[in-house]
Design a protein around this motif. Structure first.
Motif, PDB file in Angstrom:
ATOM      1  N   THR A  19      33.192  28.689  38.139  1.00 18.61           N
ATOM      2  CA  THR A  19      33.574  28.984  36.763  1.00 18.61           C
ATOM      3  C   THR A  19      34.182  27.754  36.106  1.00 18.61           C
ATOM      4  O   THR A  19      34.857  26.958  36.769  1.00 18.61           O
ATOM      5  CB  THR A  19      34.584  30.145  36.710  1.00 18.61           C
ATOM      6  OG1 THR A  19      35.713  29.829  37.536  1.00 18.61           O
ATOM      7  CG2 THR A  19      33.951  31.442  37.195  1.00 18.61           C
ATOM      8  N   ARG A  24      34.872  33.307  33.258  1.00 16.05           N
ATOM      9  CA  ARG A  24      35.233  34.166  34.373  1.00 16.05           C
ATOM     10  C   ARG A  24      33.961  34.818  34.896  1.00 16.05           C
ATOM     11  O   ARG A  24      32.932  34.808  34.220  1.00 16.05           O
ATOM     12  CB  ARG A  24      36.232  35.252  33.938  1.00 16.05           C
ATOM     13  CG  ARG A  24      37.604  34.722  33.588  1.00 16.05           C
ATOM     14  CD  ARG A  24      38.505  35.861  33.131  1.00 16.05           C
ATOM     15  NE  ARG A  24      39.899  35.436  33.004  1.00 16.05           N
ATOM     16  CZ  ARG A  24      40.406  34.823  31.961  1.00 16.05           C
ATOM     17  NH1 ARG A  24      39.616  34.538  30.912  1.00 16.05           N
ATOM     18  NH2 ARG A  24      41.673  34.477  31.916  1.00 16.05           N
ATOM     19  N   SER A  26      32.443  38.142  37.770  1.00 26.84           N
ATOM     20  CA  SER A  26      32.706  39.252  38.676  1.00 26.84           C
ATOM     21  C   SER A  26      31.531  39.395  39.640  1.00 26.84           C
ATOM     22  O   SER A  26      30.374  39.223  39.252  1.00 26.84           O
ATOM     23  CB  SER A  26      32.895  40.569  37.915  1.00 26.84           C
ATOM     24  OG  SER A  26      34.093  40.564  37.176  1.00 26.84           O
ATOM     25  N   ASP A  36      36.867  39.540  41.250  1.00 24.31           N
ATOM     26  CA  ASP A  36      36.967  38.965  39.914  1.00 24.31           C
ATOM     27  C   ASP A  36      37.434  37.527  40.049  1.00 24.31           C
ATOM     28  O   ASP A  36      38.450  37.246  40.691  1.00 24.31           O
ATOM     29  CB  ASP A  36      37.945  39.772  39.051  1.00 24.31           C
ATOM     30  CG  ASP A  36      37.453  41.194  38.822  1.00 24.31           C
ATOM     31  OD1 ASP A  36      36.251  41.368  38.538  1.00 24.31           O
ATOM     32  OD2 ASP A  36      38.275  42.125  38.935  1.00 24.31           O
ATOM     33  N   GLU A  38      38.580  33.935  38.432  1.00 32.49           N
ATOM     34  CA  GLU A  38      39.240  33.354  37.273  1.00 32.49           C
ATOM     35  C   GLU A  38      38.652  31.968  36.951  1.00 32.49           C
ATOM     36  O   GLU A  38      37.874  31.412  37.733  1.00 32.49           O
ATOM     37  CB  GLU A  38      40.744  33.240  37.547  1.00 32.49           C
ATOM     38  CG  GLU A  38      41.465  34.578  37.661  1.00 32.49           C
ATOM     39  CD  GLU A  38      41.472  35.352  36.355  1.00 32.49           C
ATOM     40  OE1 GLU A  38      41.529  34.714  35.284  1.00 32.49           O
ATOM     41  OE2 GLU A  38      41.430  36.597  36.408  1.00 32.49           O
ATOM     42  N   PRO A  39      39.006  31.398  35.790  1.00 34.62           N
ATOM     43  CA  PRO A  39      38.492  30.068  35.431  1.00 34.62           C
ATOM     44  C   PRO A  39      38.837  28.997  36.465  1.00 34.62           C
ATOM     45  O   PRO A  39      39.805  29.120  37.223  1.00 34.62           O
ATOM     46  CB  PRO A  39      39.185  29.789  34.087  1.00 34.62           C
ATOM     47  CG  PRO A  39      39.450  31.142  33.508  1.00 34.62           C
ATOM     48  CD  PRO A  39      39.800  32.000  34.697  1.00 34.62           C
ATOM     49  N   SER A  41      37.341  28.044  39.188  1.00 35.28           N
ATOM     50  CA  SER A  41      37.277  28.495  40.580  1.00 35.28           C
ATOM     51  C   SER A  41      35.902  28.181  41.170  1.00 35.28           C
ATOM     52  O   SER A  41      34.903  28.082  40.447  1.00 35.28           O
ATOM     53  CB  SER A  41      37.533  30.002  40.670  1.00 35.28           C
ATOM     54  OG  SER A  41      38.827  30.325  40.197  1.00 35.28           O
ATOM     55  N   HIS A  66      40.649  37.858  42.371  1.00 32.86           N
ATOM     56  CA  HIS A  66      41.266  39.170  42.576  1.00 32.86           C
ATOM     57  C   HIS A  66      40.244  40.010  43.345  1.00 32.86           C
ATOM     58  O   HIS A  66      39.119  40.198  42.864  1.00 32.86           O
ATOM     59  CB  HIS A  66      41.605  39.846  41.251  1.00 32.86           C
ATOM     60  CG  HIS A  66      42.384  38.974  40.308  1.00 32.86           C
ATOM     61  ND1 HIS A  66      43.755  38.835  40.377  1.00 32.86           N
ATOM     62  CD2 HIS A  66      41.981  38.184  39.275  1.00 32.86           C
ATOM     63  CE1 HIS A  66      44.153  38.003  39.429  1.00 32.86           C
ATOM     64  NE2 HIS A  66      43.099  37.595  38.753  1.00 32.86           N
ATOM     65  N   THR A  93      45.271  39.209  45.498  1.00 33.28           N
ATOM     66  CA  THR A  93      44.863  37.989  44.815  1.00 33.28           C
ATOM     67  C   THR A  93      45.002  36.832  45.801  1.00 33.28           C
ATOM     68  O   THR A  93      45.890  36.830  46.660  1.00 33.28           O
ATOM     69  CB  THR A  93      45.703  37.704  43.560  1.00 33.28           C
ATOM     70  OG1 THR A  93      47.060  37.469  43.946  1.00 33.28           O
ATOM     71  CG2 THR A  93      45.641  38.864  42.589  1.00 33.28           C
ATOM     72  N   GLN A  95      44.790  32.499  45.836  1.00 32.94           N
ATOM     73  CA  GLN A  95      44.733  31.277  45.032  1.00 32.94           C
ATOM     74  C   GLN A  95      44.709  30.072  45.952  1.00 32.94           C
ATOM     75  O   GLN A  95      45.433  30.017  46.951  1.00 32.94           O
ATOM     76  CB  GLN A  95      45.946  31.202  44.109  1.00 32.94           C
ATOM     77  CG  GLN A  95      45.924  30.053  43.122  1.00 32.94           C
ATOM     78  CD  GLN A  95      47.013  30.184  42.068  1.00 32.94           C
ATOM     79  OE1 GLN A  95      47.888  31.044  42.176  1.00 32.94           O
ATOM     80  NE2 GLN A  95      46.950  29.362  41.052  1.00 32.94           N
TER      81      GLN A  95
END
Length: 252
Positions: A19, A24, A26, A36, A38-39, A41, A66, A93, A95
């Protein structure tokens, strides 16, 4: 997003989903769960790499995801540069920063975090950091006092003097609440043997050891006793994890 699985798109083994700063994505599999993304990633679908067990495996190379997983416990695995996250029936989540450091936060159920022989179990409401080479840090509940969390973070640092680590441990033990038995249980196998008795005594005051668990056995890190005490804490049946370990080890 490149390689996003939406509509009729399908993410294939080896393919990367990446992304940008404003996008974003899914990924949903009716048999597994939903991820899901996120930006900024980067997520890769890996070969299942297991002959005898059903495993859905991905790698988060950087960024934030997520995950809501409904596959059976142990069937969904995410690799990171510093640990492997194994779903045990949960939402969480995860990270990863550009240095490979990670942070896992569980919102439902629990997650196993592993690098080589170093393990961590993270139930709902708890978090755990991880670093390349050293693997998972010590899990903690996010509602713990800031001073408790700061002392634990210091204890987990690699490059501090022994006396500083000991001082940090004393803060953790002094400020621990009943639910911080989560942290103390993990510390039993992370402190030097000479300090294990202190951790045992504080944990036993907060969450008395069940029948079949002895001080001597814990001081020698008897695995069945440690597992029995974990189950008594009420955050998940560790037999799920041990079964996953046996299945995974026999398939690789």
């Amino acid at each position: 997003a490149t390689g996003a699985k939406s509509g009729t798109d399908k993410l294939r083994t080896g393919q990367v989903l990446e992304t940008g700063s404003q996008s974003r994505a899914s990924i949903r599999d009716e048999d597994v769960g939903q991820i899901d993304v996120e930006p900024n990633s980067r997520l890769r679908l890996l070969d299942r790499n297991a002959r005898n067990v059903r495993v859905h495996r991905m790698a988060l190379e950087r960024g934030l995801i997520h995950a809501t997983i409904w596959a059976p416990a142990g069937e969904f695995v995410i690799d990171t540069p510093s640990a492997m996250a194994v779903d045990l029936g949960c939402s969480y989540t995860l990270q990863v920063d550009d240095s490979g450091n990670g942070l896992l936060r569980t919102t439902l159920g629990w997650v196993g975090f592993k690098l080589n022989g170093r393990e961590a179990f993270i139930p709902a409401g708890a978090a755990c950091t991880t670093r390349p080479r050293t693997g998972p840090g010590t899990p903690y509940f996010e509602d713990a006092a800031a001073s408790f969390r700061a002392a634990l973070a210091k204890f987990d640092q690699e490059d501090i003097a022994a006396e500083e680590r000991t001082a940090a441990l004393r803060v953790v033990l002094t400020q621990s609440r009943q639910r911080d038995a989560l942290t103390l249980w993990h510390l039993l196998s992370r402190v030097p043997e000479i300090q294990r008795g202190e951790v045992y005594d504080r944990l036993a005051r907060l969450a008395p050891a069940p029948a079949g668990v002895t001080r001597e056995g814990i001081l020698h890190l008897d695995q069945p006793m440690l597992d029995l005490w974990w189950n008594e804490l009420g955050w998940g049946d560790i037999a799920l994890w041990r079964h996953w370990q046996r299945s995974w080890n026999s398939s690789n």
